[in-house]
Design an enzyme around this catalytic site. Structure first.
Site, PDB file in Angstrom:
ATOM      1  N   ALA A   1       0.836  -1.188   0.000  1.00 45.34           N
ATOM      2  CA  ALA A   1       0.000   0.000   0.000  1.00 45.34           C
ATOM      3  C   ALA A   1       0.878   1.248   0.000  1.00 45.34           C
ATOM      4  CB  ALA A   1      -0.924   0.003   1.212  1.00 45.34           C
ATOM      5  N   GLN A   2       0.396   2.316  -0.654  1.00 46.03           N
ATOM      6  CA  GLN A   2       1.201   3.518  -0.782  1.00 46.03           C
ATOM      7  C   GLN A   2       1.443   4.159   0.575  1.00 46.03           C
ATOM      8  OE1 GLN A   2       2.620   4.552  -3.648  1.00 46.03           O
ATOM      9  NE2 GLN A   2       3.695   6.032  -2.389  1.00 46.03           N
ATOM     10  N   GLY A   3       0.463   4.095   1.468  1.00 48.98           N
ATOM     11  CA  GLY A   3       0.654   4.667   2.794  1.00 48.98           C
ATOM     12  C   GLY A   3       1.753   3.977   3.579  1.00 48.98           C
TER      13      GLY A   3
END
Length: 722
Positions: free
Chosen positions: A243-245
């Protein structure tokens, strides 16, 4: 080989939602104790070398045989039918255990796999690296759950998330604990669990699932679906599964368009889920639900917990984690999970006895002592260099041979040779690309430090020492001259200060007194990965003040990186690029600015003109928006008047026109109109369009904007008489 064990009897399945207090199945129910002291003993099994029965068990070499029975030897699971077995083979848990068994590593149970995968300790089967910094409260909860699930001497047939009952007919019923009431019911109050089971369990369910940019939620009233909703946003990096987060939290924030899109999608998914759960339907359902079932990884829990207006609370006794291995969050998966959890398994016999008598025995094939010695000789034939490359030593082989000699039963599998034949494939797992890059960096630092100091303590047959000494370029010469025994730490400190924008730290090194020669040599030296200088790093991070300080200290803006890019072209924004132009305006002859690709100097007069032009553009834009807003209001008012006039009957239109004509003849003001919207009688008699600026069409006393409206009105007026 001994005969394979017969399959366990298939239990009957009964839906909990169809039960009532008068059903024969739930009469005379009693809770069956599953304390370790009262449990049955393990069934005797044929022991094999390397077998371990703990929760983090090692697979026995004897369990590698192939069986056509309804049993998975990798996960130690018994199935009721072939369909359930096929569904099990598609799970990530099964594939993970297969990989663990091939690597001769401990296997995990379903609950352990769920906890570790949700916490981020395990990378997914597709290669994702899901990790997150969990709160201390969550970590303590996970530790308590792990300690509870890993109690020693757990009896066979015991499941921490299921409860075993027995009815008056001697049948045994397995039910999931999460559908029998909230957490606050203590174990000693078994009558509450029995009462909930006899009443068919809770009737109001809310099931929520979230993973990898997918969200699915549903409200169930018994078997009926009251409401359901799913969302999907692109938040996971392609070919990486992260995930980008989580990628940003690890300090590797990317500035690409895809990364910005994923960050936007994460924020929108958070907003969509929070708005949905805060709506009247879902908030009321969450308040009235008797059981709330939730499945979300550690990175996805922020959708439901924390922040202002969180829809769920961690201390809610109705909240349960779904004790099943789930697939992608969809509406169909929600229905499958609820159906699975609300299904009772009915046994005619004690399931603990069934686990004992129907547990798969380990089938081992006895071999001759000569063959065993031959196999040990093949193991010892592996060269020591290969063992070192694979990260293996000869001691495990010796220990394995000694343990086999001490064991009285001389048994062995036929697949041992296959395991030895695939050892050469593990070289790529032990030495991935990232570790190679780190080794190259370490070798370059060691070589540079060794140019000014004693020789490194390395063997003479070092494979990488010779090529690094042969390659010599002007850039290497510059790096060697800049490097001193204390320079790596200084370079790291300056690089971190440039990227973080710590101007005060740089001023201490550059602006006070005579600059240290070591620092001056590092200002324009491309020492970073990719040939980045300190000026490159500051420009790429968007630190305008740091760029100005480095240029004034003597950093060269014409030095290119390994991709032939000067610092000006890698600047993050316009304000950072303007610092190069301001420096050019003050120092026109200092550098070759065409090589630095700086377009031209930026004077104060140019900046003043740009500021004035921006103000004028802003004022013009504000005036244009105001005019557009007034025009929209006029159009809306005209549409409302047209609609109201068209809704009047012909009698009301004639009366309104007559009053206005009479007022015009007498010169008196127009009479007040009841509806303030209908203020203009000069409109088309059919559609209500204003006739101002148009040449109307007349017949009798009527006026129209077009012949079509005239024809329509005439046909409507003549219709009653026909």
């Amino acid at each position: 080989m001994l005969p394979a064990p017969r399959a366990a009897p298939v239990p009957a399945s009964v839906s909990l939602l169809t039960l009532n207090g008068e059903a024969p199945l739930v009469r005379g129910l009693s809770l069956v104790s599953q304390a370790p002291g009262e449990a049955l003993a393990w069934a005797p099994r044929t022991s094999c070398p390397g077998e371990n029965t703990s929760s983090g068990r090692k697979v026995s070499p004897c369990s590698l045989d192939i069986s056509d029975k309804l049993f998975c030897s990798a996960c130690d699971q018994v199935f009721q039918n072939h369909q359930e077995q096929r569904e099990h083979y598609k799970l990530d848990w099964h594939r993970f255990n297969l990989k663990q068994r091939l690597k001769n590593k401990p296997l995990l149970s379903a609950s352990d796999f769920e906890r570790q995968s949700s916490r981020g300790d395990l990378s997914s089967i597709s290669g994702s690296e899901d990790s997150d910094s969990a709160s201390e409260e969550d970590l303590l909860t996970l530790d308590e759950e792990r300690a509870e699930s890993e109690k020693p001497n757990r009896p066979p047939g015991f499941y921490p998330h299921r409860v075993l009952f027995r009815n008056a007919q001697g049948q045994f019923l397995y039910a999931y604990r999460c559908v029998l009431g909230p957490h606050q019911i203590p174990p000693e109050k078994a009558e509450l669990l029995l009462q909930n089971l006899q009443n068919g369990g809770p009737r109001h369910y809310v099931v929520l699932m979230a993973a990898a940019g997918h969200f699915a939620g549903a409200i169930f009233q018994g078997r009926e679906v009251v409401a359901h909703k799913t969302f999907h946003r692109y938040t996971v990096r392609a070919k990486r599964g992260t995930a980008q987060g989580l990628q940003d939290a690890q300090g590797r924030a990317s500035r690409s368009a895809g990364a910005n899109l994923r960050r936007y999608n994460e924020a929108m998914l958070y907003k969509d889920v929070r708005d949905l759960l805060a709506g009247p339907t879902w908030s009321k359902a969450l308040g009235e639900a008797e059981t709330i079932l939730l499945h979300a990884p550690r990175s996805g829990r922020s959708l439901f917990f924390g922040g202002q207006g969180a829809p769920l609370q961690r201390s809610d006794f109705r909240l349960w984690d779904i004790p099943l291995t789930t697939r992608r969050p969809t509406f169909g998966e929600l229905q499958r999970v609820l159906h699975k959890l609300t299904t009772l398994q009915v046994y005619d016999e004690d399931p603990r006895e069934m686990v004992r008598f129907h547990s798969p025995e380990t089938h081992c094939k006895p071999v001759r002592e000569e063959r065993k010695r031959d196999t040990e000789k093949e193991k010892t034939k592996v060269p020591s260099d290969a063992n070192k490359a694979l990260g293996q030593d000869e001691e495990p082989l010796k220990q394995g041979s000694e343990s086999q000699e001490e064991d009285g039963s001389e048994v062995e599998l036929e697949l041992v040779e296959l395991t030895l034949g695939t050892l050469d494939l593990r070289e790529f797992e032990v030495l991935p690309k990232r570790r190679k890059k780190r080794k190259k960096k370490e070798r370059s630092q060691k070589q540079q430090c060794g140019a000014h100091g004693p020789l490194l303590q390395q063997p003479q047959d070092e494979p990488f020492s010779q090529p690094t000494q042969v390659v010599a370029t002007p850039l290497d010469t510059l790096v060697d001259e800049a490097k001193a025994p204390g320079q790596p730490e200084l370079w790291d400190m300056l690089l971190a200060a440039c990227r973080a924008g710590e101007v005060e730290v740089l001023k201490l090194q550059l602006a006070t007194g005579p600059v240290d020669p070591g620092v001056m040599s590092l200002l324009s030296a491309p020492l970073g990965s990719g040939g980045f200088t300190l000026l490159h790093a500051a420009a790429a991070a968007g630190r305008g003040l740091v760029v100005r300080l480095l240029l004034e200290a003597g950093a060269d803006p014409t030095v290119h990186d390994s991709r032939a890019r000067p610092p000006y072209t890698v600047a993050a924004d316009r304000s950072t690029r303007n610092e190069f132009r301001r420096f050019m305006e003050k120092n026109l002859d200092a550098y070759d600015y065409s090589k630095a690709r700086v377009p031209g100097p930026l004077t104060q007069e140019m900046e003043a003109r740009q500021a004035t032009r921006k103000k004028e553009q802003k004022a013009a834009r504000r005036q244009r928006e105001q005019q557009q807003r007034k025009q929209r209001e006029q159009e809306e008012q005209e549409q409302e008047e047209r609609r109201r006039f068209a809704a009047l009957s012909d009698r009301e239109k004639r009366a309104l026109a007559a009053e206005r004509r009479l007022a015009a003849q007498l010169g008196a003001p127009s009479p007040p109109v009841p509806d303030s919207a209908v203020v203009n009688a000069g409109r088309c008699w059919s559609c209500g369009v204003s006739l101002q600026g148009l040449i109307p069409f007349h017949y009798l006393d009527f006026s129209f904007c077009s012949t079509r409206c005239l024809r329509d009105h005439r046909s409507q007026a003549g219709r009653p008489s026909s």
